[in-house]
Design an enzyme around this catalytic site. Structure first.
Site, PDB file in Angstrom:
ATOM      1  N   ASN A  13       0.838  -1.210   0.000  1.00 27.32           N
ATOM      2  CA  ASN A  13       0.000   0.000   0.000  1.00 27.32           C
ATOM      3  C   ASN A  13       0.863   1.245   0.000  1.00 27.32           C
ATOM      4  O   ASN A  13       1.942   1.239   0.589  1.00 27.32           O
ATOM      5  CB  ASN A  13      -0.862   0.084   1.269  1.00 27.32           C
ATOM      6  CG  ASN A  13      -1.874  -1.035   1.381  1.00 27.32           C
ATOM      7  OD1 ASN A  13      -2.377  -1.536   0.385  1.00 27.32           O
ATOM      8  ND2 ASN A  13      -2.173  -1.433   2.603  1.00 27.32           N
ATOM      9  N   GLY A  41       1.767  -1.175   3.742  1.00 27.61           N
ATOM     10  CA  GLY A  41       1.062  -2.432   3.443  1.00 27.61           C
ATOM     11  C   GLY A  41       1.685  -3.493   4.337  1.00 27.61           C
ATOM     12  O   GLY A  41       2.911  -3.592   4.405  1.00 27.61           O
ATOM     13  N   GLY A  43       2.053  -6.661   4.164  1.00 26.18           N
ATOM     14  CA  GLY A  43       2.960  -7.611   3.514  1.00 26.18           C
ATOM     15  C   GLY A  43       4.307  -6.978   3.221  1.00 26.18           C
ATOM     16  O   GLY A  43       5.367  -7.511   3.590  1.00 26.18           O
ATOM     17  N   GLY A 233       1.231  -4.499  22.168  1.00 24.97           N
ATOM     18  CA  GLY A 233       1.644  -3.095  22.184  1.00 24.97           C
ATOM     19  C   GLY A 233       2.515  -2.800  23.388  1.00 24.97           C
ATOM     20  O   GLY A 233       3.490  -3.508  23.656  1.00 24.97           O
ATOM     21  N   ASP A 264       4.103  -5.116  12.315  1.00 27.13           N
ATOM     22  CA  ASP A 264       4.772  -5.744  11.159  1.00 27.13           C
ATOM     23  C   ASP A 264       6.257  -5.945  11.439  1.00 27.13           C
ATOM     24  O   ASP A 264       6.847  -6.943  11.024  1.00 27.13           O
ATOM     25  CB  ASP A 264       4.583  -4.874   9.908  1.00 27.13           C
ATOM     26  CG  ASP A 264       3.110  -4.684   9.588  1.00 27.13           C
ATOM     27  OD1 ASP A 264       2.332  -5.633   9.813  1.00 27.13           O
ATOM     28  OD2 ASP A 264       2.725  -3.587   9.132  1.00 27.13           O
TER      29      ASP A 264
HETATM   30  O1  RIB Z   1       0.361  -2.361   9.682  1.00 27.97           O
HETATM   31  C1  RIB Z   1       0.484  -1.076   9.147  1.00 27.97           C
HETATM   32  C2  RIB Z   1       0.007  -1.082   7.731  1.00 27.97           C
HETATM   33  O2  RIB Z   1      -1.370  -1.335   7.707  1.00 27.97           O
HETATM   34  C3  RIB Z   1       0.174   0.232   7.000  1.00 27.97           C
HETATM   35  O3  RIB Z   1       1.415   0.349   6.362  1.00 27.97           O
HETATM   36  C4  RIB Z   1      -1.026   0.258   6.064  1.00 27.97           C
HETATM   37  O4  RIB Z   1      -0.697   0.265   4.723  1.00 27.97           O
HETATM   38  C5  RIB Z   1      -1.872  -0.949   6.451  1.00 27.97           C
HETATM   39  O5  RIB Z   1      -1.696  -2.020   5.609  1.00 27.97           O
END
Ligand code: RIB
Length: 310
Positions: A13, A41, A43, A233, A264
């Site tokens: 994204n 995004g 991924g 968190g 992520d």
């Molecule tokens: O986990 C964060 C992500 O969630 C962002 O980068 C956004 O694009 C969504 O996918």
């Protein structure tokens, strides 16, 4: 060092980040303080985190044939991620996320995210045929919920058939079939996703209810996932690995400039470490530290730490 080869099948994204001191109410317009655009995004974030730590990452995903798609492809490949499996949708635009970053007077931030998935959600069976043939080459397959569930299932089944471990980060929340759950070596929800999957709340304000947490991870394990990790968190993380429950507190005294991508970063660091042969309890501690560094910097992909920073 032999780099572990990891497949990420997931979203890419463009993140549009609006910083504001006041969140708008319904029907209200407020003036923000800053705008930033950054690659994101779930991924792509996880792929870049693993590549920055030293993994050989192959990314499978779908972009639109537009400027954002081109920009994202350039950014991901400049990070050393193998983009040879990324495909394009000629009709649908690249995925995009609106990120509202609410800053308080002390400069700490919380976020709210809306994703319009665009081409991420047109990824289909035809697009993954090639990678399925080579799935045995990977040390791990990493999935999230920003591509179609049917595609996740197909990749996970192919990986499981070849004995390749699968990690699912079930974010954002959506239904997970029993079939998919049973292919998973690891599932890693955050506390909100854990609630959606189990109906169990594990935190009241700042108070972590560890008894409920233990019940929830055991419940998820019994539904089919072999091992369960929960990211909490500021309360850290917990894992149920081979029926043993371990908890790791978050790094203390961290100023949260932008929490986007912290989960992520955790998933990427955890998967990388496990692929390097580190036992999961220690991998969780390392992942807590990378996530803590991520929140001190802006954006998702730009914030991911490199191995030599850890
Ligand atoms: O986990 C964060 C992500 O969630 C962002 O980068 C956004 O694009 C969504 O996918």
């Amino acid at each position: 060092m032999l780099k572990p080869k990891i497949l990420v099948a997931g979203s890419l994204n463009m993140d549009m980040i609006f910083e504001t001191k006041v969140m708008p109410q319904q029907g209200q317009t407020v003036m923000g303080s800053l705008f930033r655009k950054a690659a994101g995004g779930k991924g792509a974030n996880q792929a870049v985190q693993m590549a920055r730590l030293g993994a050989a990452v192959v990314m499978l995903g779908k972009l639109g044939r537009d400027n954002m798609g081109k920009e994202l492809l350039d950014i991901i490949s400049s990070e050393g991620v193998d983009t040879g499996r990324i495909v394009f949708d000629e009709m649908v635009s690249t995925g995009c996320a609106a990120i509202l970053l609410e800053k308080n007077d002390q400069g700490s931030a919380e976020n709210r995210i809306i994703v319009t998935p665009g081409a991420n959600m047109t990824l289909c069976s035809n697009d993954i045929a090639g990678v399925k043939k080579d799935i045995a080459d990977f040390k791990m397959v990493v999935l999230q919920n920003e591509i179609p569930a049917a595609v996740n299932e197909e990749i996970a089944m192919a990986a499981k058939a070849e004995g390749v471990p699968v990690m699912l980060n079930p974010a954002p929340s959506s239904h997970i079939s029993e079939k998919l759950l049973k292919t998973l070596q690891y599932i890693a929800p955050n506390e909100h996703e854990l609630y959606d999957l189990t109906g169990v709340r594990v935190r009241e304000g700042d108070r972590l209810d560890e008894e409920s947490l233990r019940k929830a991870v055991v419940f998820l394990h019994k539904k089919g996932a072999e091992n369960v990790i929960v990211t909490l968190g500021s309360a850290g993380a917990a894992i149920l690995y081979k029926n043993e429950y371990l908890y790791s507190p978050a790094v203390k005294g961290v100023k949260v400039v932008d929490p986007t991508g912290a989960g992520d970063s955790f998933i990427g660091a955890f998967c990388f470490s496990v692929c390097m042969g580190i036992e999961p309890g220690k991998a969780m501690e390392f992942a807590n530290r990378t996530a803590a560094m991520t929140v001190t910097r802006h954006g998702a992909i730009p914030a991911m730490p490199f191995y030599n920073e850890m």
